[in-house]
Design an enzyme around this catalytic site. Structure first.
Site, PDB file in Angstrom:
ATOM      1  N   CYS B  97      23.677  -1.335 -40.713  1.00  0.00           N
ATOM      2  CA  CYS B  97      22.630  -0.494 -40.299  1.00  0.00           C
ATOM      3  C   CYS B  97      22.685  -0.707 -38.602  1.00  0.00           C
ATOM      4  O   CYS B  97      22.969  -1.976 -38.236  1.00  0.00           O
ATOM      5  CB  CYS B  97      21.402  -0.487 -40.850  1.00  0.00           C
ATOM      6  SG  CYS B  97      20.234   0.545 -39.920  1.00  0.00           S
ATOM      7  N   HIS B 402      15.503  -6.283 -32.768  1.00  0.00           N
ATOM      8  CA  HIS B 402      16.112  -4.992 -33.323  1.00  0.00           C
ATOM      9  C   HIS B 402      15.439  -3.849 -33.345  1.00  0.00           C
ATOM     10  O   HIS B 402      15.991  -2.407 -33.087  1.00  0.00           O
ATOM     11  CB  HIS B 402      16.749  -5.073 -34.558  1.00  0.00           C
ATOM     12  CG  HIS B 402      15.995  -4.413 -35.935  1.00  0.00           C
ATOM     13  ND1 HIS B 402      14.943  -5.219 -36.077  1.00  0.00           N
ATOM     14  CD2 HIS B 402      16.095  -3.767 -36.670  1.00  0.00           C
ATOM     15  CE1 HIS B 402      14.415  -4.593 -37.099  1.00  0.00           C
ATOM     16  NE2 HIS B 402      15.179  -3.727 -37.624  1.00  0.00           N
TER      17      HIS B 402
END
Lengths: 139, 479
Positions: B97, B402
């Site tokens: 991802c 992130h």
């Protein structure tokens, strides 16, 4: 009728607390609960019957593998599970007759996409009051 | 207050080694964030990870840390290549991802009048939502090429330009991918989903550069104030999930044979050098490559939509990929540990690589300044572009945060959004939203996430990455 399952709120995911009188009851209720998260169980009709054999190392492993197989019917084959009936169940293996419906966007409203059945904090316990399980899904 | 925690400074906290922990835990956070009740569980997960064989230095967590399964989300852990483990739960289900950012030559004024058309067209042309299927249907043979080649496959099909690959982490391809190691089920799920966004927190966002913090680095990245950008956040779809699921199941059995006592089954693992470990890494690389090919196809489709809606050619649009980073991955890297260069397997689960200037892993174009780090915020607030630092190499195996990190469960978010029209609230802020899922918008509303600025201020303050630019959303497509 006694409570079959309860949905647990988890920061990133959805969990289940499932109850059953015996393993068959517990595993059937877990399947019911999972498809209740996915869609409205009332909308699923028993159109076809499949036989599944699932193996596991112990009860928790068997539970995860059982739900993984049922989830695969949905994510891989677009089949929704209407009911489950066991012809045999032990800690290492279960054999089940599973009735399924083919996904039809006109009849089935998808509530939540369950992406995976996790092993995270998985529990299957036999207590004086009956069997219980805790399962966390990745959604 | 969690009594196990020892504050080191304003940006990091230590969980001292105790019990079966092999290393301490180090958590990057702020006083306001770390003392929140929802951090208790992930702190316990940081401790659990610290017990795994071969872990080096510390079990790390970034400020966007939240409860995952097994490893916390926002977790970083490096294991010795010879004596350590690899764990699918340390990578996550959605393998690779990640997020990519592209910059155009356009300014907000060029796009504003046609913004609604643009967002509508992106929503229409890019398949999104639960179980979405793409316009690309792959034969198994073609799918295996995707798994081996990653972004290169997409380029060969005409989906992109040569420099897209240079500006992708690992050039959009992990070389040890072996399609023979993935299950029939994974292949089956992967055949239909290439070129799709998926659901949940995945999105496509048209934004604008709101503020530049470091003009020299921003210039190197091709960013300027007022510039229109495009951000794509998605992963390896059902394919990656199936790979993770398959290996978790086999490693759960495997780990019992090894006699490793795990505090949580989701931490199932194998020794890196074992057959099982290598098989996982080979299959994981397939999923990583699938994700890169997917984001490459989506970038190409987005370029087409921009050109069509705005009535301009590729030169006028000049949509350049700034960079593409992974959030969920395990990689073989070399790091300096106690004065010795060692080969390690770095797990980043909800964390971004943040390599320093001069590192060979940073593409030529950016090597003098460091690797771009792209931090998406929630759909109502800002996103950030950061740059990797030497401090990250020293402290966090070249890693940083992130994203914003969830604070409300999906159910709690739905409850908090009752009676509110989230899309109207966003429209009032000048952000257009298009979405598929019935409850996606409520579940993904801004209140469900930590303030991304708070998260970014920690990593900037701690020096494990540095602020370069801030982006403001104009239009968002959610799955």
């Amino acid at each position: 009728m006694s409570e079959k399952y309860r949905i647990i709120d988890h920061t990133a995911d959805i969990g289940l607390h499932v109850f059953g009188a015996d393993p068959q009851d517990l595993f059937a209720n877990s399947a019911l609960a999972m498809f209740d998260i996915i869609t409205d169980p009332q909308s699923i009709e028993a159109v076809d019957t499949l036989t599944l054999t699932v193996k596991g190392g112990d009860w928790p492993d068997l539970m995860v593998n059982w739900l993984r197989e049922l989830l695969y019917l949905w994510s891989g084959k677009q089949l929704l599970v209407a009911s489950t009936r066991f012809t045999g169940i032990s800690e290492r293996e279960l054999i089940a007759a599973v009735t399924v419906d083919r996904y039809d966007p006109d009849r089935h409203k998808i509530k939540t996409e369950i992406k995976a059945v996790t092993y995270h904090q998985i529990r299957v316990d036999c207590r004086a009051t009956g069997w219980q399980s805790r399962i966390i899904f990745d959604v | 207050m969690n009594t196990d925690l020892k504050k080191i400074d304003d940006y990091h906290w230590k969980v001292p080694r105790r019990g079966s922990m092999r290393v301490p835990g180090i958590i990057y956070s702020s006083a306001a964030m770390i003392n929140r009740p929802d951090q208790k569980e992930p702190i316990r997960q940081v401790v659990n990870v610290a017990t795994l064989p071969g872990i080096l230095k510390a079990s790390l967590a970034m400020p966007d840390m939240h409860w995952g399964y097994g490893f916390p989300i926002g977790g970083v852990a490096a294991f010795d290549w010879d004596t350590g483990i690899v764990s699918p739960g340390g990578v996550g289900y959605d393998i690779n991802c990640g997020v990519r950012l592209a910059a155009t030559s356009l300014e907000e004024k060029d796009v504003r009048p046609k913004l609604a058309d643009l967002v509508d067209a992106l929503f229409r042309d890019i398949p999104s939502g639960v179980g979405s299927k793409g316009s690309l249907k792959l034969s198994v043979q073609e799918e295996k090429k995707v798994l081996r080649q990653g972004s290169r496959w997409a380029l060969r099909q005409g989906f992109g330009r040569d420099n897209d690959i240079d500006r992708t982490e690992d050039n959009g391809c992990l070389p040890h991918a072996d399609p023979e190691l993935v299950s029939r089920r994974a292949l089956e799920r992967g055949q239909k989903q290439l070129g799709t966004l998926g659901s949940g927190n995945h999105f496509l966002e048209v934004g604008v550069v709101q503020e530049i913090f470091d003009s020299d680095v921003a210039r190197m990245f091709g960013l300027f104030e007022g510039q229109v950008t495009l951000m794509i956040h998605c992963g390896s779809r059902g394919f990656g999930y199936q790979v993770c699921d398959d290996f978790l199941a086999s490693m759960t059995r495997h780990v019992q044979k090894l006699g490793i006592d795990l505090p949580d089954r989701q931490l199932a693992c194998a020794m890196i050098r074992s057959d099982m470990g290598q098989r996982y890494l080979g299959a994981m690389a397939c999923a990583a490559n699938y994700a890169w090919a997917n984001r490459q196809v989506l970038l190409h489709r987005s370029r087409e939509v921009f050109q069509r809606v705005l009535g301009i050619g590729p030169r006028d649009l000049d949509m350049q990929l700034v960079y593409d980073v992974c959030h969920n991955i395990a990689k073989k890297e070399t790091h300096l540990i106690d004065g010795v260069m060692r080969e390690v397997c770095v797990h980043r689960k909800g964390a971004t690589r943040s390599f320093a200037p001069g590192h060979a892993g940073v593409c030529d174009a950016y090597r003098s300044v460091g690797q771009p780090v792209i931090i998406p915020g929630d759909m109502g607030t800002f996103s950030y572009v950061l740059v990797g630092t030497e401090k990250a190499m020293e402290k966090t195996f070249g890693s940083t945060c992130h994203g914003a990190g969830r604070v409300l469960s999906r159910k709690a978010a739905k409850k908090a959004s009752k009676g509110r029209a989230i899309h109207r609230e966003l429209e009032d802020k000048g952000i257009l939203v298009r979405w598929t899922g019935r409850s996606t918008l409520a579940e993904e509303m801004p209140d469900a996430y930590k303030d991304v600025s708070e998260v970014v201020n920690v990593v900037h303050g701690a020096g494990i990455s540095r602020k370069v630019a801030k982006l403001r959303p104009l239009g968002v497509v959610k799955g």
